[in-house]
Design a protein around this motif. Structure first.
Motif, PDB file in Angstrom:
ATOM      1  N   GLN A 170       0.825  -1.215   0.000  1.00  0.00           N
ATOM      2  CA  GLN A 170       0.000   0.000   0.000  1.00  0.00           C
ATOM      3  C   GLN A 170       0.855   1.260   0.000  1.00  0.00           C
ATOM      4  OE1 GLN A 170      -0.307  -2.676   2.059  1.00  0.00           O
ATOM      5  NE2 GLN A 170      -2.400  -2.908   2.825  1.00  0.00           N
ATOM      6  N   VAL A 171       1.909   1.281   0.820  1.00  0.00           N
ATOM      7  CA  VAL A 171       2.780   2.454   0.885  1.00  0.00           C
ATOM      8  C   VAL A 171       3.531   2.629  -0.432  1.00  0.00           C
ATOM      9  CG1 VAL A 171       4.781   3.460   2.047  1.00  0.00           C
ATOM     10  CG2 VAL A 171       3.016   2.324   3.386  1.00  0.00           C
ATOM     11  N   THR A 188       1.391   4.351  -2.898  1.00  0.00           N
ATOM     12  CA  THR A 188       1.295   5.792  -2.626  1.00  0.00           C
ATOM     13  C   THR A 188       2.504   6.535  -3.164  1.00  0.00           C
ATOM     14  OG1 THR A 188      -0.054   5.458  -0.637  1.00  0.00           O
ATOM     15  CG2 THR A 188       1.154   7.531  -0.797  1.00  0.00           C
ATOM     16  N   GLY A 190       1.152   8.388  -6.084  1.00  0.00           N
ATOM     17  CA  GLY A 190       0.368   9.439  -5.449  1.00  0.00           C
ATOM     18  C   GLY A 190       1.092  10.721  -5.112  1.00  0.00           C
ATOM     19  N   GLY A 230      -2.465  14.660  -2.617  1.00  0.00           N
ATOM     20  CA  GLY A 230      -1.875  13.431  -2.088  1.00  0.00           C
ATOM     21  C   GLY A 230      -0.786  13.716  -1.077  1.00  0.00           C
ATOM     22  N   GLU A 236      -2.637  14.801   2.121  1.00  0.00           N
ATOM     23  CA  GLU A 236      -3.405  13.717   2.740  1.00  0.00           C
ATOM     24  C   GLU A 236      -2.517  12.573   3.220  1.00  0.00           C
ATOM     25  OE1 GLU A 236      -6.771  10.380   1.454  1.00  0.00           O
ATOM     26  OE2 GLU A 236      -6.387  12.109   0.169  1.00  0.00           O
ATOM     27  N   LYS A 237      -1.525  12.196   2.413  1.00  0.00           N
ATOM     28  CA  LYS A 237      -0.722  11.005   2.705  1.00  0.00           C
ATOM     29  C   LYS A 237       0.605  11.311   3.385  1.00  0.00           C
ATOM     30  CE  LYS A 237      -3.399   7.854   0.746  1.00  0.00           C
ATOM     31  NZ  LYS A 237      -3.987   6.717   1.498  1.00  0.00           N
ATOM     32  N   PRO A 296      -0.316  12.791   8.079  1.00  0.00           N
ATOM     33  CA  PRO A 296       0.317  11.729   8.877  1.00  0.00           C
ATOM     34  C   PRO A 296       1.609  12.174   9.554  1.00  0.00           C
ATOM     35  CG  PRO A 296      -0.398  10.860   6.768  1.00  0.00           C
ATOM     36  CD  PRO A 296      -0.554  12.341   6.693  1.00  0.00           C
ATOM     37  N   GLN A 329       7.068  -0.354   6.292  1.00  0.00           N
ATOM     38  CA  GLN A 329       6.983   1.039   5.870  1.00  0.00           C
ATOM     39  C   GLN A 329       8.093   1.420   4.891  1.00  0.00           C
ATOM     40  OE1 GLN A 329       5.421   4.042   6.208  1.00  0.00           O
ATOM     41  NE2 GLN A 329       3.621   3.337   7.314  1.00  0.00           N
ATOM     42  N   PHE A 335      -4.033   2.954   5.962  1.00  0.00           N
ATOM     43  CA  PHE A 335      -4.129   4.162   5.144  1.00  0.00           C
ATOM     44  C   PHE A 335      -3.127   4.225   3.988  1.00  0.00           C
ATOM     45  CE2 PHE A 335      -5.434   5.110   9.509  1.00  0.00           C
ATOM     46  CZ  PHE A 335      -6.731   5.564   9.303  1.00  0.00           C
ATOM     47  N   GLY A 336      -2.162   3.311   3.942  1.00  0.00           N
ATOM     48  CA  GLY A 336      -1.133   3.386   2.906  1.00  0.00           C
ATOM     49  C   GLY A 336      -0.308   4.647   3.014  1.00  0.00           C
ATOM     50  N   ALA A 337      -0.177   5.183   4.223  1.00  0.00           N
ATOM     51  CA  ALA A 337       0.528   6.451   4.435  1.00  0.00           C
ATOM     52  C   ALA A 337       2.002   6.194   4.732  1.00  0.00           C
ATOM     53  CB  ALA A 337      -0.103   7.218   5.594  1.00  0.00           C
TER      54      ALA A 337
END
Length: 334
Positions: free
Chosen positions: A62-63, A66, A70, A130, A133-134, A138, A191, A273-275
């Motif tokens: 997911q990260v 992003t 993103g 992005g 938000e990301k 965070p 991460q 969250f894929g952050a």
């Protein structure tokens, strides 16, 4: 070999170099507390962290999605590859500067800053929504959550073990720290290895060797996992000293609380969250949180202030280096 393929290979190599520097720069995140409390020997802690980093890198993408899709839209072809390479150079440079001075800054935000700086210098599109938000939200929330959660866990430990003798309690938490340090290292792999996967995927897309809707190739996952694990085993002793001793002199229960809180935040941000949050920010704020439950003066706030200054400077400083790198590479390659 045509120029585009040569540049793709070059960018992949530079990305893996960044991944390696990320490993030894951030090795302290996972193990500084365990080493400082003597729960683990330095070499055993590094080996455990390297192994858990490798495993953690395989737990999701997911990260990586992003970072790869993103943050910026790099143009196709050689020009886009120059942008990606310049972003990596900015991140690597800032990693080396903060490593030299023993400051636990964020490799994640150095990479994000590098990509943004290179994109702005090349007039490429930056997905500011992005980024906010990301990255920005965070970046603000993860230290606050880490601080609060670590404080809560520490208070609970004080209450549960209030009638126990300190000696046996500390010995028990030294064993528990083996588990919490492993969880922290797993979260670091989950991460930070993914951020390199995302950049390599971006380079493959820009070079025309990957469809943007495809999953991350397995060889990219293995390469990123291996590079960060090797870097972690190489160690980051300067930063380990800062995290393990200079912020607060930790005991085993405090180390366990800090690692448990930080690992929880890392998993939640990545899977939920894929952050791409900073493992450095998270563990440092968690260490401050456990220290503050004892008394505010237990935390060396002057050292903490220097670390926060490095946090604030990371994105703009790496962006500036990346912008200069882009202009130089643009003249050489294009």
């Amino acid at each position: 070999m045509d120029l585009t393929l040569a540049l793709v290979i070059g960018v992949v190599i530079v990305a893996l170099i960044f991944d390696y520097t990320n490993g030894f720069h951030d090795a302290a995140n996972a193990i500084a507390t365990s080493v400082s409390t003597r729960a683990l020997t330095p070499r055993a802690a590094l080996f455990m962290a390297a192994a858990m980093n490798f495993i953690g890198a395989h737990l999701g993408t997911q990260v990586a999605q992003t970072v790869g899709k993103g943050i910026i839209d790099a143009p196709q072809g050689t020009h886009g590859l120059v942008v990606v390479c310049a972003g990596l150079i900015g991140a690597i440079t800032w990693n080396m500067v903060t490593w030299y001075f023993g400051l636990p800054s964020s490799s994640s935000h150095a990479l994000i800053g590098g990509l943004i700086g290179a994109a702005l210098a090349s007039a490429s599109l930056v997905h500011w929504d992005g980024v906010v938000e990301k990255v920005v939200i965070p970046m603000i929330l993860s230290p606050l959550v880490g601080f609060t959660l670590a404080s809560a866990i520490m208070i609970a430990i004080y209450w549960i073990f209030r009638k126990r003798q300190p000696g046996p309690t500390n010995r028990g938490f030294r064993y528990a720290q083996t588990v919490s340090a492993a969880a922290m290292a797993l979260g670091h792999g989950l991460q930070d290895a993914q951020k390199t996967m995302g950049v390599i995927f971006l380079a493959l897309v820009v070079g025309g060797y990957q469809n943007p809707n495809d999953p991350i190739p397995q060889w990219v996952i293995l390469a990123a996992a291996g590079a960060i694990s090797l870097g972690t085993y190489a160690g980051g002793w300067r930063i380990m000293r800062t995290l393990g001793r200079r912020i607060i002199a930790l005991d085993p229960p405090q180390g366990f609380a800090a690692e448990t809180a930080a690992a929880t935040v890392l998993y939640g941000a990545a899977i939920g969250f894929g952050a791409p949050i900073s493992t450095t920010h998270t563990i440092t704020s968690a260490i401050m949180g456990v220290g503050a439950t004892k008394r505010l003066s237990a935390v060396r706030w002057g050292v903490a202030g220097n670390i926060v200054s490095a946090w604030i400077l990371t994105i703009p400083a790496s962006a500036l280096v990346a912008a200069v790198s882009y202009w130089v590479l643009h003249l050489i390659v294009e």
